[in-house]
Motif scaffolding. Structure first.
Motif, PDB file in Angstrom:
ATOM      1  N   ASN A 170       0.732  -1.151   0.065  1.00  3.86           N
ATOM      2  CA  ASN A 170      -0.004   0.044  -0.075  1.00  3.86           C
ATOM      3  C   ASN A 170       0.780   1.233   0.020  1.00  3.86           C
ATOM      4  OD1 ASN A 170      -2.613  -1.409   0.092  1.00  3.86           O
ATOM      5  ND2 ASN A 170      -2.314  -1.650   2.466  1.00  3.86           N
ATOM      6  N   ASN A 171       1.944   1.319   0.439  1.00  2.00           N
ATOM      7  CA  ASN A 171       2.922   2.495   0.454  1.00  2.00           C
ATOM      8  C   ASN A 171       3.719   2.514  -0.747  1.00  2.00           C
ATOM      9  OD1 ASN A 171       4.621   0.171   1.193  1.00  2.00           O
ATOM     10  ND2 ASN A 171       5.527   1.231   2.844  1.00  2.00           N
ATOM     11  N   HIS A 172       3.720   1.539  -1.678  1.00  2.00           N
ATOM     12  CA  HIS A 172       4.372   1.664  -2.922  1.00  2.00           C
ATOM     13  C   HIS A 172       3.362   2.430  -3.922  1.00  2.00           C
ATOM     14  CE1 HIS A 172       7.406  -1.890  -3.049  1.00  2.00           C
ATOM     15  NE2 HIS A 172       6.975  -1.496  -1.811  1.00  2.00           N
ATOM     16  N   PRO A 173       4.140   2.951  -5.005  1.00  2.00           N
ATOM     17  CA  PRO A 173       3.366   3.750  -5.883  1.00  2.00           C
ATOM     18  C   PRO A 173       2.213   3.108  -6.778  1.00  2.00           C
ATOM     19  CG  PRO A 173       5.699   2.968  -6.920  1.00  2.00           C
ATOM     20  CD  PRO A 173       5.588   2.765  -5.458  1.00  2.00           C
ATOM     21  N   MET A 174       1.174   3.595  -7.080  1.00  2.00           N
ATOM     22  CA  MET A 174      -0.026   2.964  -7.743  1.00  2.00           C
ATOM     23  C   MET A 174       0.453   2.927  -9.260  1.00  2.00           C
ATOM     24  SD  MET A 174      -2.978   1.977  -7.910  1.00  2.00           S
ATOM     25  CE  MET A 174      -4.197   1.654  -9.118  1.00  2.00           C
ATOM     26  N   ASN A 175       0.509   1.539  -9.557  1.00  4.70           N
ATOM     27  CA  ASN A 175       0.662   1.389 -11.121  1.00  4.70           C
ATOM     28  C   ASN A 175      -0.415   0.512 -11.612  1.00  4.70           C
ATOM     29  OD1 ASN A 175       0.937  -1.167  -9.584  1.00  4.70           O
ATOM     30  ND2 ASN A 175       2.918  -1.657 -10.566  1.00  4.70           N
ATOM     31  N   CYS A 176      -0.439  -0.172 -12.849  1.00  2.76           N
ATOM     32  CA  CYS A 176      -1.783  -0.796 -13.473  1.00  2.76           C
ATOM     33  C   CYS A 176      -2.813   0.299 -13.409  1.00  2.76           C
ATOM     34  CB  CYS A 176      -1.802  -2.024 -12.714  1.00  2.76           C
ATOM     35  SG  CYS A 176      -0.731  -3.220 -12.763  1.00  2.76           S
ATOM     36  N   VAL A 177      -2.438   1.656 -13.805  1.00  2.00           N
ATOM     37  CA  VAL A 177      -3.264   2.688 -13.983  1.00  2.00           C
ATOM     38  C   VAL A 177      -3.332   3.492 -15.265  1.00  2.00           C
ATOM     39  CG1 VAL A 177      -1.705   4.153 -12.937  1.00  2.00           C
ATOM     40  CG2 VAL A 177      -4.169   4.809 -12.790  1.00  2.00           C
ATOM     41  N   SER A 178      -4.357   3.478 -15.984  1.00  2.00           N
ATOM     42  CA  SER A 178      -4.566   4.165 -17.334  1.00  2.00           C
ATOM     43  C   SER A 178      -4.284   5.594 -17.062  1.00  2.00           C
ATOM     44  CB  SER A 178      -5.709   3.729 -17.986  1.00  2.00           C
ATOM     45  OG  SER A 178      -6.685   4.370 -17.414  1.00  2.00           O
ATOM     46  N   TYR A 179      -4.213   6.570 -18.205  1.00  2.00           N
ATOM     47  CA  TYR A 179      -4.160   7.951 -18.134  1.00  2.00           C
ATOM     48  C   TYR A 179      -5.475   8.467 -17.642  1.00  2.00           C
ATOM     49  CZ  TYR A 179      -4.276  12.681 -20.554  1.00  2.00           C
ATOM     50  OH  TYR A 179      -4.669  13.874 -20.625  1.00  2.00           O
ATOM     51  N   PHE A 180      -6.507   7.933 -17.857  1.00  2.00           N
ATOM     52  CA  PHE A 180      -7.793   8.210 -17.364  1.00  2.00           C
ATOM     53  C   PHE A 180      -7.787   8.055 -15.776  1.00  2.00           C
ATOM     54  CE2 PHE A 180      -8.742   6.527 -21.784  1.00  2.00           C
ATOM     55  CZ  PHE A 180      -9.034   7.782 -22.371  1.00  2.00           C
ATOM     56  N   GLY A 181      -7.468   6.979 -15.483  1.00  2.00           N
ATOM     57  CA  GLY A 181      -7.295   6.942 -14.067  1.00  2.00           C
ATOM     58  C   GLY A 181      -6.450   7.811 -13.329  1.00  2.00           C
ATOM     59  N   ALA A 182      -5.365   8.055 -13.748  1.00  2.00           N
ATOM     60  CA  ALA A 182      -4.432   8.944 -13.417  1.00  2.00           C
ATOM     61  C   ALA A 182      -4.994  10.488 -13.280  1.00  2.00           C
ATOM     62  CB  ALA A 182      -3.255   8.825 -14.132  1.00  2.00           C
ATOM     63  N   GLN A 183      -5.637  10.852 -14.420  1.00  2.00           N
ATOM     64  CA  GLN A 183      -6.000  12.076 -14.542  1.00  2.00           C
ATOM     65  C   GLN A 183      -7.343  12.221 -13.619  1.00  2.00           C
ATOM     66  OE1 GLN A 183      -8.351  12.985 -18.206  1.00  2.00           O
ATOM     67  NE2 GLN A 183      -7.111  14.452 -18.626  1.00  2.00           N
ATOM     68  N   ALA A 184      -8.318  11.194 -13.471  1.00  2.23           N
ATOM     69  CA  ALA A 184      -9.340  11.325 -12.536  1.00  2.23           C
ATOM     70  C   ALA A 184      -8.973  11.436 -11.072  1.00  2.23           C
ATOM     71  CB  ALA A 184     -10.058   9.988 -12.602  1.00  2.23           C
ATOM     72  N   TYR A 185      -7.758  10.729 -10.574  1.00  2.00           N
ATOM     73  CA  TYR A 185      -7.221  10.879  -9.314  1.00  2.00           C
ATOM     74  C   TYR A 185      -6.786  12.545  -8.959  1.00  2.00           C
ATOM     75  CZ  TYR A 185      -4.538  10.906  -5.065  1.00  2.00           C
ATOM     76  OH  TYR A 185      -3.900  10.850  -3.926  1.00  2.00           O
ATOM     77  N   CYS A 186      -6.058  12.986  -9.828  1.00  2.00           N
ATOM     78  CA  CYS A 186      -5.805  14.454  -9.880  1.00  2.00           C
ATOM     79  C   CYS A 186      -6.674  15.296  -9.697  1.00  2.00           C
ATOM     80  CB  CYS A 186      -4.630  14.709 -10.863  1.00  2.00           C
ATOM     81  SG  CYS A 186      -3.032  13.587 -10.887  1.00  2.00           S
ATOM     82  N   LEU A 187      -7.706  15.079 -10.604  1.00  2.00           N
ATOM     83  CA  LEU A 187      -8.906  15.706 -10.382  1.00  2.00           C
ATOM     84  C   LEU A 187      -9.610  15.770  -8.865  1.00  2.00           C
ATOM     85  CD1 LEU A 187     -10.190  15.623 -14.093  1.00  2.00           C
ATOM     86  CD2 LEU A 187      -9.323  17.711 -13.131  1.00  2.00           C
ATOM     87  N   TRP A 188      -9.750  14.379  -8.514  1.00  2.00           N
ATOM     88  CA  TRP A 188     -10.482  14.357  -7.509  1.00  2.00           C
ATOM     89  C   TRP A 188      -9.830  15.027  -6.092  1.00  2.00           C
ATOM     90  CZ3 TRP A 188      -9.168  10.737  -3.288  1.00  2.00           C
ATOM     91  CH2 TRP A 188     -10.265  10.339  -2.343  1.00  2.00           C
ATOM     92  N   VAL A 189      -8.465  15.088  -6.119  1.00  2.00           N
ATOM     93  CA  VAL A 189      -7.912  15.849  -5.090  1.00  2.00           C
ATOM     94  C   VAL A 189      -7.351  17.398  -5.231  1.00  2.00           C
ATOM     95  CG1 VAL A 189      -6.900  13.866  -4.191  1.00  2.00           C
ATOM     96  CG2 VAL A 189      -5.354  15.144  -5.760  1.00  2.00           C
ATOM     97  N   GLY A 190      -8.146  17.771  -6.425  1.00  2.00           N
ATOM     98  CA  GLY A 190      -8.236  19.262  -6.685  1.00  2.00           C
ATOM     99  C   GLY A 190      -6.840  19.661  -7.610  1.00  2.00           C
ATOM    100  N   LYS A 191      -6.159  18.634  -7.981  1.00  2.00           N
ATOM    101  CA  LYS A 191      -5.129  19.040  -8.946  1.00  2.00           C
ATOM    102  C   LYS A 191      -4.949  18.660 -10.356  1.00  2.00           C
ATOM    103  CE  LYS A 191      -2.415  17.502  -4.635  1.00  2.00           C
ATOM    104  NZ  LYS A 191      -1.466  16.546  -4.275  1.00  2.00           N
ATOM    105  N   ARG A 192      -4.056  18.280 -10.968  1.00  2.00           N
ATOM    106  CA  ARG A 192      -4.066  18.017 -12.238  1.00  2.00           C
ATOM    107  C   ARG A 192      -2.749  17.211 -12.676  1.00  2.00           C
ATOM    108  NH1 ARG A 192      -0.476  21.491 -14.999  1.00  2.00           N
ATOM    109  NH2 ARG A 192      -0.411  23.333 -14.110  1.00  2.00           N
ATOM    110  N   LEU A 193      -2.862  16.474 -13.778  1.00  2.00           N
ATOM    111  CA  LEU A 193      -1.365  15.920 -14.365  1.00  2.00           C
ATOM    112  C   LEU A 193      -0.699  17.113 -14.611  1.00  2.00           C
ATOM    113  CD1 LEU A 193      -2.792  12.863 -16.425  1.00  2.00           C
ATOM    114  CD2 LEU A 193      -1.440  12.830 -14.256  1.00  2.00           C
ATOM    115  N   PRO A 194       0.800  16.756 -14.626  1.00  2.00           N
ATOM    116  CA  PRO A 194       1.535  17.963 -15.103  1.00  2.00           C
ATOM    117  C   PRO A 194       1.648  18.019 -16.485  1.00  2.00           C
ATOM    118  CG  PRO A 194       2.969  16.042 -14.087  1.00  2.00           C
ATOM    119  CD  PRO A 194       1.206  15.775 -14.049  1.00  2.00           C
TER     120      PRO A 194
END
Length: 347
Positions: A170-194
């Motif tokens: 659980n303290n390792h980086p999240m992998n097995c994630v698509s561009y859409f999943g990464a983008q959705a997470y960043c938006l959820w926490v009020g951020k964005r992809l760089p």
């Protein structure tokens, strides 16, 4: 005469009997919606609604309840740390100013066309995650139903033993994630992809670090400088052990963020090289000819997006250069892909 009178009586009696029958039937008809069945259960004909069903209420008569809600139970009103993500936890500041993007032709003799032209950008200040987003934090997004559907946005260890989600890492980086999943997470926490430009500046440092007068010549190849090749001393990568390849410097997995102190960027961001390739916002292009002077994204991807940074399964040292870039289909879910987010600074 007697016979005639008898017939008259019979007719009168028949008429009286008929009258009683009709009266009883009428009484029954009047009572079927009362005593026997409540007529209120019938649905009104929508085409003939009474006027009171068609009128809008008088706005002056509407009472708005804007008082504080009643206290709820702890399970409903209080969230534990495990249920929340602090959006600005473990971020580093990248200051406003100039930086260089692409392959540094002043110190590298063989620059791929995809990494050219080497160009100057000037960015606003922003924050970037110090570490790649962890499984633990991404799981909170899943629990909140904000990160898309499994097998479209992300997957777990059932897809591969190298997927960290569901593995206990659980303290390792999240992998097995698509561009859409990464983008959705960043938006959820009020951020964005760089953007790619922001990612490169955060990895190599801006001209306030390298010196404004000779920034073009001195901009870094690696996060630690221009000297010393990528190795297990500074990045999580794959190494050869005789005929075999050992992923993650022999760990056979990703590493906990921050494990490679020698590989951190000038601003203090870890694992920008190694551990996982990272999604950035930009649509893949054959070179930097469409790059923007302010380092912002050339446009969110819908076909192929740019990935940066090398990963724990790569042995090719050229892929651990800051300027290295590759295109990846936005719906691909692979165990070598992860991400981090950026947060804008309000002026």
């Amino acid at each position: 005469m007697e016979e005639k009178l008898k017939n008259i009586v019979l007719v009168i009696m028949a008429a009286f009997s008929l009258f009683l029958t009709i009266s009883c039937e009428q009484e029954k008809e009047e009572n079927i919606y009362g005593e026997y069945e409540d007529k209120n259960y019938e649905q009104p004909d929508e085409n003939f609604l009474p006027d009171e069903f068609q009128k809008k209420p008088d706005e002056d008569s509407i009472v708005i309840n804007d008082s504080e809600p009643d206290d709820q139970s702890d399970s409903e009103s209080e969230s534990t740390d495990e249920e929340q993500v602090d959006p600005y936890k473990d971020m580093v500041l990248v200051p406003q100013g100039y930086a260089w993007m692409g392959c540094n032709e002043n110190v590298e003799t063989d620059c791929p066309a995809a990494e050219l032209p080497y160009l100057e950008i000037s960015t606003k200040a922003y924050y970037i995650d110090k570490y790649e987003v962890t499984v633990s934090d991404f799981q909170k997004c899943i629990d909140a139903k904000a990160c898309g559907d499994e097998e479209f946005a992300y997957d777990d260890i059932d897809l591969s033993e190298y997927c960290n989600l569901g593995s206990g890492r659980n303290n390792h980086p999240m992998n097995c994630v698509s561009y859409f999943g990464a983008q959705a997470y960043c938006l959820w926490v009020g951020k964005r992809l760089p953007s790619e430009g922001e990612w490169e500046k955060a990895a190599r440092g801006g001209c306030e670090i390298h010196g404004d007068d000779n920034c073009e010549e001195k901009s870094y190849i690696y996060t630690w400088g221009n000297e010393g090749e990528p190795s297990c001393a500074n990045v999580s990568m794959a190494v050869m052990d005789g005929p075999n390849i050992d992923y993650g410097c022999g760990s056979d997995s990703t590493s906990v963020g921050g494990s490679y102190e020698a590989g951190k960027s000038p601003y203090g961001a870890y694992d920008m090289l190694g551990n996982l390739f990272e999604w950035v916002d930009d649509e893949w292009s054959a070179d930097h000819s469409t790059a923007k002077p302010d380092g912002s994204s050339t446009g969110s991807a819908d076909g192929e997006a740019v990935i940066k940074g090398g990963g724990f399964m790569q042995t090719n040292k050229a892929e651990f250069r800051i300027s290295y870039r590759a295109g990846a289909y936005v719906d691909e879910i692979l165990f070598s892909r992860g991400f981090r987010c950026v947060a804008d600074i309000e002026n």
